[in-house]
Write a protein that holds these residues in place. Structure first.
Motif, short mmCIF file in Angstrom:
data_model
loop_
_atom_site.label_atom_id
_atom_site.label_comp_id
_atom_site.label_asym_id
_atom_site.label_seq_id
_atom_site.Cartn_x
_atom_site.Cartn_y
_atom_site.Cartn_z
N PHE A 161 -7.10 0.69 11.11
CA PHE A 161 -5.71 0.99 10.76
C PHE A 161 -4.78 0.36 11.79
O PHE A 161 -5.09 0.39 12.99
CB PHE A 161 -5.52 2.52 10.73
N PRO A 162 -3.66 -0.22 11.42
CA PRO A 162 -3.08 -0.31 10.08
C PRO A 162 -3.44 -1.60 9.33
O PRO A 162 -2.89 -1.89 8.30
CB PRO A 162 -1.58 -0.28 10.37
N TYR A 163 -4.41 -2.36 9.91
CA TYR A 163 -4.75 -3.66 9.31
C TYR A 163 -5.47 -3.50 7.99
O TYR A 163 -5.59 -4.48 7.23
CB TYR A 163 -5.59 -4.48 10.29
N ASP A 164 -5.98 -2.29 7.71
CA ASP A 164 -6.65 -2.06 6.44
C ASP A 164 -5.66 -1.86 5.29
O ASP A 164 -6.07 -1.76 4.13
CB ASP A 164 -7.59 -0.86 6.55
N ARG A 173 2.60 -12.42 6.61
CA ARG A 173 2.88 -13.64 5.87
C ARG A 173 4.30 -14.14 6.14
O ARG A 173 4.54 -15.35 6.22
CB ARG A 173 2.66 -13.41 4.38
N THR A 174 5.24 -13.22 6.30
CA THR A 174 6.61 -13.62 6.62
C THR A 174 6.66 -14.33 7.97
O THR A 174 7.39 -15.31 8.15
CB THR A 174 7.53 -12.38 6.63
N LEU A 175 5.86 -13.84 8.91
CA LEU A 175 5.89 -14.42 10.26
C LEU A 175 5.13 -15.74 10.36
O LEU A 175 5.55 -16.64 11.09
CB LEU A 175 5.27 -13.42 11.25
N TYR A 176 4.03 -15.87 9.60
CA TYR A 176 3.10 -16.96 9.89
C TYR A 176 2.76 -17.90 8.74
O TYR A 176 2.06 -18.89 8.96
CB TYR A 176 1.77 -16.38 10.41
N ASN A 214 -1.53 -11.91 19.40
CA ASN A 214 -2.12 -10.59 19.25
C ASN A 214 -2.21 -10.12 17.81
O ASN A 214 -2.97 -9.19 17.50
CB ASN A 214 -1.32 -9.56 20.06
N LEU A 215 -1.46 -10.73 16.91
CA LEU A 215 -1.52 -10.37 15.50
C LEU A 215 -2.39 -11.34 14.70
O LEU A 215 -2.45 -11.27 13.47
CB LEU A 215 -0.11 -10.32 14.90
N GLY A 216 -3.06 -12.23 15.41
CA GLY A 216 -3.93 -13.17 14.72
C GLY A 216 -3.20 -14.34 14.10
O GLY A 216 -3.77 -15.05 13.28
N GLY A 217 -1.95 -14.55 14.49
CA GLY A 217 -1.17 -15.65 13.94
C GLY A 217 -1.30 -16.92 14.75
O GLY A 217 -1.58 -16.88 15.95
N LEU A 218 -1.10 -18.04 14.08
CA LEU A 218 -1.10 -19.33 14.75
C LEU A 218 0.32 -19.65 15.19
O LEU A 218 1.24 -19.63 14.38
CB LEU A 218 -1.60 -20.43 13.81
N PRO A 219 0.53 -19.95 16.48
CA PRO A 219 1.88 -20.23 16.95
C PRO A 219 2.46 -21.48 16.32
O PRO A 219 1.75 -22.48 16.12
CB PRO A 219 1.70 -20.40 18.46
#
Length: 427
Positions: A161-164, A173-176, A214-219
Protein backbone atom coordinates in the motif's frame (compact mmCIF):
# COMPACT_ATOMS: atom_id res chain seq x y z
CA UNK A 1 -31.51 39.94 -26.24
CA UNK A 2 -32.91 36.41 -26.29
CA UNK A 3 -31.87 35.94 -29.90
CA UNK A 4 -28.34 37.08 -29.02
CA UNK A 5 -28.19 34.60 -26.18
CA UNK A 6 -29.55 31.81 -28.39
CA UNK A 7 -27.09 32.71 -31.10
CA UNK A 8 -24.22 32.69 -28.63
CA UNK A 9 -25.26 29.29 -27.26
CA UNK A 10 -25.60 27.89 -30.78
CA UNK A 11 -22.12 29.07 -31.72
CA UNK A 12 -20.73 27.72 -28.44
CA UNK A 13 -22.40 24.36 -29.08
CA UNK A 14 -20.95 24.16 -32.57
CA UNK A 15 -17.53 25.07 -31.21
CA UNK A 16 -17.66 22.37 -28.52
CA UNK A 17 -18.92 19.83 -31.06
CA UNK A 18 -16.14 20.80 -33.45
CA UNK A 19 -13.46 20.41 -30.80
CA UNK A 20 -14.92 17.07 -29.71
CA UNK A 21 -14.98 15.87 -33.32
CA UNK A 22 -11.38 17.00 -33.84
CA UNK A 23 -10.20 15.18 -30.71
CA UNK A 24 -12.12 12.07 -31.77
CA UNK A 25 -10.67 12.23 -35.26
CA UNK A 26 -7.14 12.74 -33.96
CA UNK A 27 -7.42 9.79 -31.60
CA UNK A 28 -8.86 7.41 -34.15
CA UNK A 29 -6.57 8.59 -36.93
CA UNK A 30 -3.67 7.42 -34.77
CA UNK A 31 -5.12 3.93 -34.50
CA UNK A 32 -4.89 1.24 -37.16
CA UNK A 33 -8.09 -0.18 -38.63
CA UNK A 34 -10.16 -1.95 -35.99
CA UNK A 35 -10.88 -4.91 -38.26
CA UNK A 36 -7.80 -6.90 -39.08
CA UNK A 37 -8.39 -10.00 -41.14
CA UNK A 38 -7.14 -13.44 -40.20
CA UNK A 39 -5.31 -13.59 -43.52
CA UNK A 40 -3.20 -10.55 -42.62
CA UNK A 41 -2.32 -11.91 -39.21
CA UNK A 42 -1.30 -15.24 -40.74
CA UNK A 43 1.07 -13.75 -43.32
CA UNK A 44 4.35 -15.72 -42.83
CA UNK A 45 6.52 -12.72 -43.66
CA UNK A 46 4.67 -10.54 -41.15
CA UNK A 47 4.97 -13.23 -38.47
CA UNK A 48 8.70 -13.64 -39.14
CA UNK A 49 9.14 -9.88 -38.83
CA UNK A 50 7.18 -9.94 -35.58
CA UNK A 51 9.39 -12.73 -34.22
CA UNK A 52 12.45 -10.60 -34.94
CA UNK A 53 10.88 -7.60 -33.22
CA UNK A 54 9.98 -9.74 -30.20
CA UNK A 55 13.64 -10.73 -29.94
CA UNK A 56 14.69 -7.07 -30.07
CA UNK A 57 12.22 -6.31 -27.28
CA UNK A 58 13.46 -9.31 -25.27
CA UNK A 59 9.79 -10.10 -24.62
CA UNK A 60 10.31 -13.76 -23.74
CA UNK A 61 12.66 -12.88 -20.89
CA UNK A 62 9.89 -11.35 -18.79
CA UNK A 63 6.92 -13.28 -20.13
CA UNK A 64 8.32 -16.77 -19.56
CA UNK A 65 8.40 -18.29 -16.09
CA UNK A 66 11.35 -20.46 -15.11
CA UNK A 67 10.64 -23.88 -16.55
CA UNK A 68 7.44 -22.60 -18.16
CA UNK A 69 6.17 -22.38 -21.71
CA UNK A 70 7.54 -19.49 -23.81
CA UNK A 71 5.46 -16.32 -23.53
CA UNK A 72 2.94 -17.98 -21.19
CA UNK A 73 3.68 -15.46 -18.44
CA UNK A 74 3.82 -16.09 -14.72
CA UNK A 75 7.28 -14.72 -13.98
CA UNK A 76 7.21 -12.32 -11.03
CA UNK A 77 8.98 -9.09 -11.93
CA UNK A 78 10.61 -7.60 -8.82
CA UNK A 79 10.21 -3.89 -8.09
CA UNK A 80 10.97 -1.82 -4.98
CA UNK A 81 7.20 -1.69 -4.37
CA UNK A 82 6.48 -5.43 -4.67
CA UNK A 83 6.27 -8.05 -7.39
CA UNK A 84 4.28 -7.75 -10.61
CA UNK A 85 3.61 -11.00 -12.54
CA UNK A 86 4.12 -10.84 -16.29
CA UNK A 87 0.94 -11.80 -18.20
CA UNK A 88 0.38 -14.61 -20.67
CA UNK A 89 1.05 -13.43 -24.25
CA UNK A 90 -0.02 -16.62 -26.01
CA UNK A 91 -3.37 -16.54 -27.87
CA UNK A 92 -5.27 -18.51 -25.23
CA UNK A 93 -8.85 -17.24 -25.09
CA UNK A 94 -9.25 -17.47 -21.32
CA UNK A 95 -5.85 -16.41 -19.97
CA UNK A 96 -3.92 -14.87 -22.86
CA UNK A 97 -4.38 -12.62 -25.88
CA UNK A 98 -6.96 -14.81 -27.61
CA UNK A 99 -9.79 -12.32 -27.16
CA UNK A 100 -7.66 -9.23 -27.74
CA UNK A 101 -8.09 -7.08 -30.83
CA UNK A 102 -5.13 -5.32 -32.34
CA UNK A 103 -6.61 -2.01 -31.20
CA UNK A 104 -6.47 -3.25 -27.59
CA UNK A 105 -2.91 -4.51 -28.06
CA UNK A 106 -1.85 -1.20 -29.60
CA UNK A 107 -3.40 0.73 -26.73
CA UNK A 108 -1.50 -1.37 -24.19
CA UNK A 109 1.78 -0.86 -26.03
CA UNK A 110 1.27 2.79 -26.90
CA UNK A 111 -0.77 4.13 -23.97
CA UNK A 112 -0.12 1.66 -21.16
CA UNK A 113 -3.81 0.80 -20.81
CA UNK A 114 -5.13 -2.76 -20.59
CA UNK A 115 -8.01 -4.33 -22.48
CA UNK A 116 -10.27 -3.68 -19.49
CA UNK A 117 -9.42 0.03 -19.53
CA UNK A 118 -7.24 -0.03 -16.41
CA UNK A 119 -3.82 1.61 -16.39
CA UNK A 120 -0.99 -0.92 -16.54
CA UNK A 121 1.81 -0.99 -14.00
CA UNK A 122 5.03 0.39 -15.51
CA UNK A 123 6.88 -2.85 -14.78
CA UNK A 124 5.65 -3.27 -18.36
CA UNK A 125 7.89 -0.65 -20.02
CA UNK A 126 5.23 1.15 -22.03
CA UNK A 127 7.15 4.34 -21.25
CA UNK A 128 9.52 3.09 -23.96
CA UNK A 129 7.18 0.94 -26.05
CA UNK A 130 5.00 3.98 -26.76
CA UNK A 131 7.64 4.91 -29.37
CA UNK A 132 7.10 1.72 -31.38
CA UNK A 133 5.44 2.30 -34.76
CA UNK A 134 1.98 0.95 -35.53
CA UNK A 135 3.40 -1.21 -38.31
CA UNK A 136 5.90 -2.87 -35.97
CA UNK A 137 3.23 -3.28 -33.29
CA UNK A 138 1.00 -5.07 -35.82
CA UNK A 139 3.82 -7.44 -36.81
CA UNK A 140 4.52 -8.14 -33.15
CA UNK A 141 0.81 -8.86 -32.57
CA UNK A 142 0.75 -11.22 -35.55
CA UNK A 143 3.70 -13.16 -34.15
CA UNK A 144 2.16 -13.49 -30.69
CA UNK A 145 -1.10 -14.65 -32.26
CA UNK A 146 0.83 -17.36 -34.12
CA UNK A 147 2.14 -18.96 -30.92
CA UNK A 148 0.56 -22.14 -29.55
CA UNK A 149 -2.10 -21.11 -26.99
CA UNK A 150 -1.20 -22.01 -23.42
CA UNK A 151 -3.71 -21.97 -20.57
CA UNK A 152 -1.80 -20.16 -17.84
CA UNK A 153 -3.40 -17.96 -15.20
CA UNK A 154 -1.48 -14.89 -14.07
CA UNK A 155 -1.60 -14.10 -10.39
CA UNK A 156 -2.35 -10.68 -8.93
CA UNK A 157 0.44 -8.19 -8.20
CA UNK A 158 1.77 -8.31 -4.63
CA UNK A 159 2.37 -4.60 -4.11
CA UNK A 160 2.52 -2.67 -0.86
CA UNK A 161 0.00 0.00 0.00
CA UNK A 162 -0.62 2.50 -1.57
CA UNK A 163 1.05 1.12 -4.72
CA UNK A 164 -1.52 -1.66 -4.88
CA UNK A 165 -4.18 0.93 -5.68
CA UNK A 166 -4.37 1.37 -9.44
CA UNK A 167 -5.83 4.82 -8.85
CA UNK A 168 -2.37 5.89 -7.69
CA UNK A 169 -1.12 5.28 -11.24
CA UNK A 170 -2.98 8.38 -12.43
CA UNK A 171 -0.55 10.58 -10.51
CA UNK A 172 2.44 8.53 -11.63
CA UNK A 173 1.42 8.75 -15.27
CA UNK A 174 0.91 12.51 -15.00
CA UNK A 175 4.42 12.90 -13.65
CA UNK A 176 6.31 10.46 -15.85
CA UNK A 177 4.45 9.36 -18.98
CA UNK A 178 3.64 11.03 -22.26
CA UNK A 179 2.54 8.71 -25.09
CA UNK A 180 4.06 9.33 -28.50
CA UNK A 181 5.61 7.40 -31.38
CA UNK A 182 9.24 7.87 -32.31
CA UNK A 183 9.79 10.87 -34.57
CA UNK A 184 12.91 10.68 -36.77
CA UNK A 185 15.39 13.54 -36.51
CA UNK A 186 15.82 14.98 -40.03
CA UNK A 187 19.24 16.33 -39.03
CA UNK A 188 20.55 12.81 -38.41
CA UNK A 189 21.35 9.94 -40.75
CA UNK A 190 19.01 7.04 -41.43
CA UNK A 191 21.38 4.76 -39.50
CA UNK A 192 21.33 7.07 -36.45
CA UNK A 193 17.53 7.25 -36.54
CA UNK A 194 17.26 3.48 -36.77
CA UNK A 195 19.55 3.11 -33.77
CA UNK A 196 17.64 5.72 -31.78
CA UNK A 197 14.34 4.00 -32.62
CA UNK A 198 15.64 0.61 -31.44
CA UNK A 199 17.28 1.91 -28.26
CA UNK A 200 14.46 4.22 -27.23
CA UNK A 201 11.61 1.91 -28.27
CA UNK A 202 11.58 -1.89 -28.32
CA UNK A 203 15.09 -2.12 -26.87
CA UNK A 204 13.84 -0.06 -23.86
CA UNK A 205 17.46 0.47 -22.80
CA UNK A 206 16.71 3.58 -20.75
CA UNK A 207 14.49 1.54 -18.42
CA UNK A 208 17.63 0.05 -16.83
CA UNK A 209 20.41 2.46 -17.79
CA UNK A 210 19.04 5.45 -15.87
CA UNK A 211 18.72 5.91 -12.10
CA UNK A 212 15.05 5.97 -11.07
CA UNK A 213 13.69 8.23 -8.35
CA UNK A 214 11.86 7.18 -5.18
CA UNK A 215 8.60 6.72 -7.08
CA UNK A 216 10.19 4.56 -9.74
CA UNK A 217 10.07 7.30 -12.36
CA UNK A 218 12.67 8.06 -15.00
CA UNK A 219 14.01 11.61 -14.67
CA UNK A 220 13.30 13.87 -17.62
CA UNK A 221 16.25 14.76 -19.77
CA UNK A 222 18.33 11.77 -18.62
CA UNK A 223 19.33 9.41 -21.40
CA UNK A 224 21.36 6.27 -20.71
CA UNK A 225 23.32 7.97 -17.91
CA UNK A 226 23.59 4.79 -15.83
CA UNK A 227 21.85 3.64 -12.69
CA UNK A 228 21.27 0.81 -10.25
CA UNK A 229 18.62 -1.60 -11.49
CA UNK A 230 15.80 -1.52 -8.91
CA UNK A 231 15.39 -4.69 -6.81
CA UNK A 232 18.12 -6.52 -8.75
CA UNK A 233 21.25 -4.97 -7.24
CA UNK A 234 23.24 -4.65 -10.43
CA UNK A 235 24.44 -1.38 -11.93
CA UNK A 236 23.62 -0.66 -15.57
CA UNK A 237 26.47 1.60 -16.72
CA UNK A 238 26.36 4.92 -18.47
CA UNK A 239 26.44 4.21 -22.21
CA UNK A 240 28.17 7.32 -23.51
CA UNK A 241 31.43 6.57 -25.31
CA UNK A 242 32.69 10.12 -24.92
CA UNK A 243 34.53 11.94 -22.14
CA UNK A 244 33.61 10.66 -18.65
CA UNK A 245 31.02 8.28 -20.11
CA UNK A 246 30.73 4.73 -18.87
CA UNK A 247 31.90 3.42 -22.25
CA UNK A 248 34.51 6.10 -22.82
CA UNK A 249 36.87 5.02 -25.58
CA UNK A 250 34.65 2.24 -26.94
CA UNK A 251 34.61 1.96 -30.72
CA UNK A 252 31.55 0.99 -32.74
CA UNK A 253 33.13 -2.44 -33.29
CA UNK A 254 33.41 -2.94 -29.52
CA UNK A 255 29.71 -2.23 -29.02
CA UNK A 256 28.67 -4.49 -31.87
CA UNK A 257 30.92 -7.30 -30.64
CA UNK A 258 29.54 -7.15 -27.10
CA UNK A 259 25.93 -7.18 -28.26
CA UNK A 260 26.53 -9.95 -30.83
CA UNK A 261 28.90 -12.24 -28.95
CA UNK A 262 28.78 -11.17 -25.30
CA UNK A 263 32.47 -10.24 -25.41
CA UNK A 264 34.59 -7.41 -26.73
CA UNK A 265 38.06 -5.98 -26.38
CA UNK A 266 36.68 -3.68 -23.66
CA UNK A 267 34.85 -6.22 -21.52
CA UNK A 268 32.23 -8.96 -21.36
CA UNK A 269 28.52 -9.03 -20.51
CA UNK A 270 27.63 -10.30 -17.03
CA UNK A 271 24.58 -10.27 -14.80
CA UNK A 272 21.31 -9.09 -16.38
CA UNK A 273 23.12 -7.92 -19.52
CA UNK A 274 24.31 -11.47 -20.19
CA UNK A 275 20.66 -12.55 -20.34
CA UNK A 276 19.88 -9.69 -22.72
CA UNK A 277 22.67 -10.78 -25.06
CA UNK A 278 21.62 -14.44 -24.90
CA UNK A 279 17.93 -13.90 -25.57
CA UNK A 280 17.90 -10.66 -27.54
CA UNK A 281 20.86 -8.85 -29.05
CA UNK A 282 22.79 -11.84 -30.42
CA UNK A 283 19.80 -12.51 -32.69
CA UNK A 284 19.78 -9.00 -34.16
CA UNK A 285 20.99 -8.21 -37.66
CA UNK A 286 24.43 -6.67 -37.96
CA UNK A 287 23.03 -3.52 -39.58
CA UNK A 288 20.74 -2.97 -36.60
CA UNK A 289 23.61 -3.52 -34.15
CA UNK A 290 25.70 -1.05 -36.12
CA UNK A 291 22.84 1.46 -35.98
CA UNK A 292 22.67 1.08 -32.20
CA UNK A 293 26.42 1.69 -31.98
CA UNK A 294 26.08 4.81 -34.13
CA UNK A 295 23.38 6.17 -31.85
CA UNK A 296 25.29 5.39 -28.63
CA UNK A 297 28.42 7.08 -29.97
CA UNK A 298 26.40 10.28 -30.40
CA UNK A 299 25.52 10.50 -26.71
CA UNK A 300 27.07 13.62 -25.17
CA UNK A 301 30.11 13.75 -22.87
CA UNK A 302 29.29 13.47 -19.17
CA UNK A 303 30.34 15.72 -16.30
CA UNK A 304 33.46 14.54 -14.50
CA UNK A 305 32.59 12.53 -11.42
CA UNK A 306 33.85 13.78 -8.09
CA UNK A 307 36.20 11.41 -6.31
CA UNK A 308 34.54 9.25 -3.69
CA UNK A 309 35.46 9.70 -0.07
CA UNK A 310 36.46 6.79 2.15
CA UNK A 311 35.97 6.02 5.81
CA UNK A 312 38.96 3.66 5.83
CA UNK A 313 42.65 3.97 5.16
CA UNK A 314 42.40 3.58 1.38
CA UNK A 315 46.17 3.21 0.97
CA UNK A 316 46.35 0.21 3.28
CA UNK A 317 43.18 -1.27 1.77
CA UNK A 318 44.45 -0.97 -1.79
CA UNK A 319 47.87 -2.34 -0.84
CA UNK A 320 46.24 -5.40 0.70
CA UNK A 321 44.03 -5.76 -2.36
CA UNK A 322 47.07 -5.69 -4.64
CA UNK A 323 48.54 -8.69 -2.86
CA UNK A 324 45.26 -10.59 -3.10
CA UNK A 325 44.98 -9.70 -6.78
CA UNK A 326 48.45 -11.10 -7.47
CA UNK A 327 47.50 -14.34 -5.68
CA UNK A 328 43.97 -14.87 -6.96
CA UNK A 329 43.39 -12.86 -10.16
CA UNK A 330 46.56 -12.01 -12.07
CA UNK A 331 46.97 -15.46 -13.63
CA UNK A 332 43.85 -14.79 -15.73
CA UNK A 333 43.46 -11.04 -15.89
CA UNK A 334 47.18 -10.21 -16.03
CA UNK A 335 49.36 -8.02 -13.85
CA UNK A 336 48.50 -5.17 -16.21
CA UNK A 337 44.74 -5.84 -15.97
CA UNK A 338 44.46 -6.41 -19.73
CA UNK A 339 43.15 -9.98 -19.56
CA UNK A 340 43.33 -12.27 -22.58
CA UNK A 341 41.40 -11.27 -25.69
CA UNK A 342 38.33 -13.45 -26.24
CA UNK A 343 38.99 -15.42 -23.05
CA UNK A 344 39.39 -13.34 -19.90
CA UNK A 345 37.99 -9.79 -19.97
CA UNK A 346 40.21 -6.80 -19.21
CA UNK A 347 39.78 -5.04 -15.88
CA UNK A 348 41.64 -1.86 -16.83
CA UNK A 349 39.09 0.59 -18.20
CA UNK A 350 36.25 -1.90 -17.73
CA UNK A 351 32.93 -0.08 -17.25
CA UNK A 352 31.64 -2.81 -14.92
CA UNK A 353 34.67 -2.31 -12.68
CA UNK A 354 34.65 1.48 -12.58
CA UNK A 355 30.88 2.13 -12.33
CA UNK A 356 30.08 4.49 -9.43
CA UNK A 357 28.81 2.01 -6.83
CA UNK A 358 31.17 -0.96 -7.07
CA UNK A 359 28.17 -3.32 -6.96
CA UNK A 360 29.03 -5.18 -10.17
CA UNK A 361 32.63 -5.96 -9.22
CA UNK A 362 31.61 -7.04 -5.71
CA UNK A 363 28.94 -9.42 -7.00
CA UNK A 364 31.16 -10.93 -9.69
CA UNK A 365 33.93 -11.62 -7.15
CA UNK A 366 31.42 -13.17 -4.75
CA UNK A 367 29.20 -15.05 -7.20
CA UNK A 368 31.46 -15.55 -10.20
CA UNK A 369 31.26 -14.08 -13.69
CA UNK A 370 29.34 -15.97 -16.34
CA UNK A 371 29.49 -14.57 -19.84
CA UNK A 372 26.55 -15.43 -22.10
CA UNK A 373 26.55 -18.44 -24.37
CA UNK A 374 26.12 -17.17 -27.92
CA UNK A 375 26.47 -18.59 -31.42
CA UNK A 376 29.93 -17.04 -31.58
CA UNK A 377 30.97 -18.32 -28.12
CA UNK A 378 29.05 -21.47 -27.30
CA UNK A 379 31.21 -22.26 -24.27
CA UNK A 380 32.66 -19.03 -22.95
CA UNK A 381 35.14 -19.07 -20.10
CA UNK A 382 33.60 -18.23 -16.75
CA UNK A 383 35.04 -16.84 -13.54
CA UNK A 384 34.55 -19.01 -10.45
CA UNK A 385 32.91 -17.55 -7.33
CA UNK A 386 35.16 -16.53 -4.44
CA UNK A 387 32.48 -16.19 -1.76
CA UNK A 388 33.79 -19.25 0.09
CA UNK A 389 37.47 -18.34 -0.22
CA UNK A 390 37.50 -14.62 0.54
CA UNK A 391 36.13 -12.77 3.56
CA UNK A 392 34.16 -9.55 3.27
CA UNK A 393 37.34 -7.63 4.11
CA UNK A 394 39.27 -9.53 1.42
CA UNK A 395 36.65 -8.81 -1.25
CA UNK A 396 36.52 -5.13 -0.28
CA UNK A 397 40.30 -4.95 -0.59
CA UNK A 398 40.67 -6.65 -3.96
CA UNK A 399 37.71 -4.78 -5.50
CA UNK A 400 39.09 -1.48 -4.20
CA UNK A 401 42.43 -2.37 -5.77
CA UNK A 402 41.09 -3.13 -9.23
CA UNK A 403 38.93 0.03 -9.11
CA UNK A 404 42.09 2.06 -8.41
CA UNK A 405 44.83 0.24 -10.38
CA UNK A 406 46.14 0.93 -13.89
CA UNK A 407 44.07 3.68 -15.55
CA UNK A 408 41.08 3.11 -13.25
CA UNK A 409 40.18 5.91 -10.86
CA UNK A 410 37.07 4.79 -8.98
CA UNK A 411 36.42 5.04 -5.26
CA UNK A 412 37.11 2.12 -2.89
CA UNK A 413 34.30 -0.05 -1.55
CA UNK A 414 33.46 -0.77 2.07
CA UNK A 415 33.47 -4.10 3.88
CA UNK A 416 29.85 -3.49 4.92
CA UNK A 417 28.87 -3.19 1.23
CA UNK A 418 30.34 -6.62 0.56
CA UNK A 419 28.46 -8.07 3.55
CA UNK A 420 25.23 -6.59 2.21
CA UNK A 421 25.60 -7.99 -1.31
CA UNK A 422 26.88 -11.36 -0.08
CA UNK A 423 23.42 -12.02 1.31
CA UNK A 424 21.42 -10.36 -1.48
CA UNK A 425 19.28 -12.80 -3.50
CA UNK A 426 20.42 -13.34 -7.08
CA UNK A 427 17.97 -12.00 -9.71
Amino acid sequence: MKWLLRGFLAVLGLLVAGVAWWLFAQHHAALPPARTTAAKLQDPQLIARGAYLAAIGDCAACHTAQGGQPYAGGRALPTPFGDVPAPNLTPDDATGLGQWSFDAFWRALHEGVGRDGHALYPAFPYTSYTRVSRQDAFALFAYLRSLPPVRSETGAPSLRFPYDLRASLATWRTLYFRPGEFVPDPKQSAEWNRGAYLVQGLGHCNECHVARDNLGGLPKGETLTGGQIPAQNWYAPDLSTRAHGGLEGWRADDIVALLKTGQSAKGAAFGPMADVVTQSTQHMRDDDLRAIATYLQSLPPRPARAGGGSEVDATALISRGGKLYAQQCASCHGQDGQGVAGVYPPLAGNASVTEPTGINAIRVVLLGGFAPSTAAHLRPYSMPPFAQQLSDADVAAVVSYIRHAWSNDASPVMERDVANYRHTPVE
